[in-house]
Design a protein around this motif. Structure first.
Motif, PDB file in Angstrom:
ATOM      1  N   UNK A 140      -5.192  18.451 -97.108  1.00  0.00           N
ATOM      2  CA  UNK A 140      -5.015  19.337 -95.960  1.00  0.00           C
ATOM      3  C   UNK A 140      -3.991  18.779 -94.977  1.00  0.00           C
ATOM      4  N   UNK A 141      -4.094  17.477 -94.681  1.00  0.00           N
ATOM      5  CA  UNK A 141      -3.133  16.861 -93.763  1.00  0.00           C
ATOM      6  C   UNK A 141      -1.723  16.921 -94.330  1.00  0.00           C
ATOM      7  N   UNK A 142      -1.584  16.672 -95.630  1.00  0.00           N
ATOM      8  CA  UNK A 142      -0.267  16.721 -96.263  1.00  0.00           C
ATOM      9  C   UNK A 142       0.274  18.146 -96.299  1.00  0.00           C
ATOM     10  N   UNK A 143      -0.586  19.114 -96.532  1.00  0.00           N
ATOM     11  CA  UNK A 143      -0.172  20.516 -96.597  1.00  0.00           C
ATOM     12  C   UNK A 143       0.307  21.006 -95.237  1.00  0.00           C
ATOM     13  N   UNK A 144      -0.476  20.736 -94.207  1.00  0.00           N
ATOM     14  CA  UNK A 144      -0.119  21.214 -92.867  1.00  0.00           C
ATOM     15  C   UNK A 144       1.069  20.431 -92.317  1.00  0.00           C
ATOM     16  N   UNK A 145       1.107  19.129 -92.593  1.00  0.00           N
ATOM     17  CA  UNK A 145       2.188  18.293 -92.087  1.00  0.00           C
ATOM     18  C   UNK A 145       3.550  18.654 -92.649  1.00  0.00           C
ATOM     19  N   UNK A 146       3.564  19.292 -93.807  1.00  0.00           N
ATOM     20  CA  UNK A 146       4.835  19.697 -94.403  1.00  0.00           C
ATOM     21  C   UNK A 146       5.464  18.574 -95.198  1.00  0.00           C
ATOM     22  N   UNK A 147       6.560  18.058 -94.729  1.00  0.00           N
ATOM     23  CA  UNK A 147       7.255  16.960 -95.400  1.00  0.00           C
ATOM     24  C   UNK A 147       6.563  15.632 -95.091  1.00  0.00           C
ATOM     25  N   UNK A 148       6.921  14.607 -95.826  1.00  0.00           N
ATOM     26  CA  UNK A 148       6.367  13.262 -95.643  1.00  0.00           C
ATOM     27  C   UNK A 148       4.841  13.288 -95.781  1.00  0.00           C
ATOM     28  N   UNK A 149       4.395  13.711 -96.944  1.00  0.00           N
ATOM     29  CA  UNK A 149       2.966  13.912 -97.172  1.00  0.00           C
ATOM     30  C   UNK A 149       2.151  12.626 -97.079  1.00  0.00           C
ATOM     31  N   UNK A 150       2.672  11.533 -97.624  1.00  0.00           N
ATOM     32  CA  UNK A 150       1.890  10.301 -97.654  1.00  0.00           C
ATOM     33  C   UNK A 150       1.616   9.704 -96.272  1.00  0.00           C
ATOM     34  N   UNK A 151       2.560   9.702 -95.340  1.00  0.00           N
ATOM     35  CA  UNK A 151       2.217   9.194 -94.009  1.00  0.00           C
ATOM     36  C   UNK A 151       1.114  10.006 -93.315  1.00  0.00           C
ATOM     37  N   UNK A 152       1.096  11.304 -93.547  1.00  0.00           N
ATOM     38  CA  UNK A 152       0.043  12.125 -92.947  1.00  0.00           C
ATOM     39  C   UNK A 152      -1.319  11.757 -93.534  1.00  0.00           C
ATOM     40  N   UNK A 153      -1.376  11.617 -94.852  1.00  0.00           N
ATOM     41  CA  UNK A 153      -2.629  11.242 -95.494  1.00  0.00           C
ATOM     42  C   UNK A 153      -3.020   9.811 -95.125  1.00  0.00           C
ATOM     43  N   UNK A 154      -2.044   8.934 -94.957  1.00  0.00           N
ATOM     44  CA  UNK A 154      -2.348   7.558 -94.563  1.00  0.00           C
ATOM     45  C   UNK A 154      -2.948   7.510 -93.159  1.00  0.00           C
ATOM     46  N   UNK A 155      -2.495   8.376 -92.278  1.00  0.00           N
ATOM     47  CA  UNK A 155      -3.072   8.434 -90.929  1.00  0.00           C
ATOM     48  C   UNK A 155      -4.528   8.890 -90.996  1.00  0.00           C
ATOM     49  N   UNK A 156      -4.817   9.843 -91.881  1.00  0.00           N
ATOM     50  CA  UNK A 156      -6.201  10.269 -92.073  1.00  0.00           C
ATOM     51  C   UNK A 156      -7.014   9.112 -92.648  1.00  0.00           C
ATOM     52  N   UNK A 157      -6.427   8.364 -93.587  1.00  0.00           N
ATOM     53  CA  UNK A 157      -7.100   7.197 -94.152  1.00  0.00           C
ATOM     54  C   UNK A 157      -7.386   6.129 -93.115  1.00  0.00           C
ATOM     55  N   UNK A 158      -6.466   5.929 -92.192  1.00  0.00           N
ATOM     56  CA  UNK A 158      -6.687   4.971 -91.110  1.00  0.00           C
ATOM     57  C   UNK A 158      -7.852   5.414 -90.233  1.00  0.00           C
ATOM     58  N   UNK A 159      -7.943   6.712 -89.986  1.00  0.00           N
ATOM     59  CA  UNK A 159      -9.084   7.257 -89.250  1.00  0.00           C
ATOM     60  C   UNK A 159     -10.379   6.959 -90.002  1.00  0.00           C
ATOM     61  N   UNK A 160     -10.357   7.099 -91.320  1.00  0.00           N
ATOM     62  CA  UNK A 160     -11.555   6.838 -92.123  1.00  0.00           C
ATOM     63  C   UNK A 160     -11.982   5.376 -92.050  1.00  0.00           C
TER      64      UNK A 160
END
Length: 120
Positions: free
Chosen positions: A53-73
């Motif tokens: 979801x974070x990668x989809x909404x974020x658009x480009x640069x999918x991995x940094x968005x997912x990594x930010x969610x992972x940091x939250x986790x």
């Protein structure tokens, strides 16, 4: 505008993970012999969905968005460890905290694999 979209993607991904984790905690209370297994499996599924979801909404640069969610986790894992103390085995807490960020990145990878490519 890209920054707002990025922040929105990360916030919605984190919110989705948090909502699924809360829902999952209700399931673990309803199934007392399988609570540890449901907790780990549910964390993986919720993290993949949140990372996607974070990668989809974020658009480009999918991995940094997912990594930010992972940091939250990871942060939520520390909070959970502090709150629960020794009520659950250590391996369970570590596996949940470790599987979450990796699963979020898998969600971003799935997003990249399913992303349509523009003809150039």
């Amino acid at each position: 505008m890209k920054v707002v979209r990025s922040l929105l993607g990360v916030l919605i991904g984190c919110g989705l993970f948090f909502a699924l984790a809360r829902w999952l905690s209700g399931l673990t209370n309803a199934a007392p012999g399988y609570d540890l297994l449901i907790g780990v499996a549910g964390t993986v599924v919720a993290a993949v969905l949140a990372g996607y979801t974070a990668a989809f909404i974020g658009g480009a640069h999918e991995f940094p968005h997912a990594a930010a969610v992972g940091l939250f986790m990871v942060g939520m894992g520390f909070v959970s460890m502090m709150q629960e103390g020794a009520t659950k085995p250590g391996w369970h807490q570590i596996s949940v905290a470790g599987c979450g960020p990796i699963s979020a990145l898998i969600g971003a990878a799935i997003r990249l694999l399913t992303k349509s490519r523009r003809a150039g």
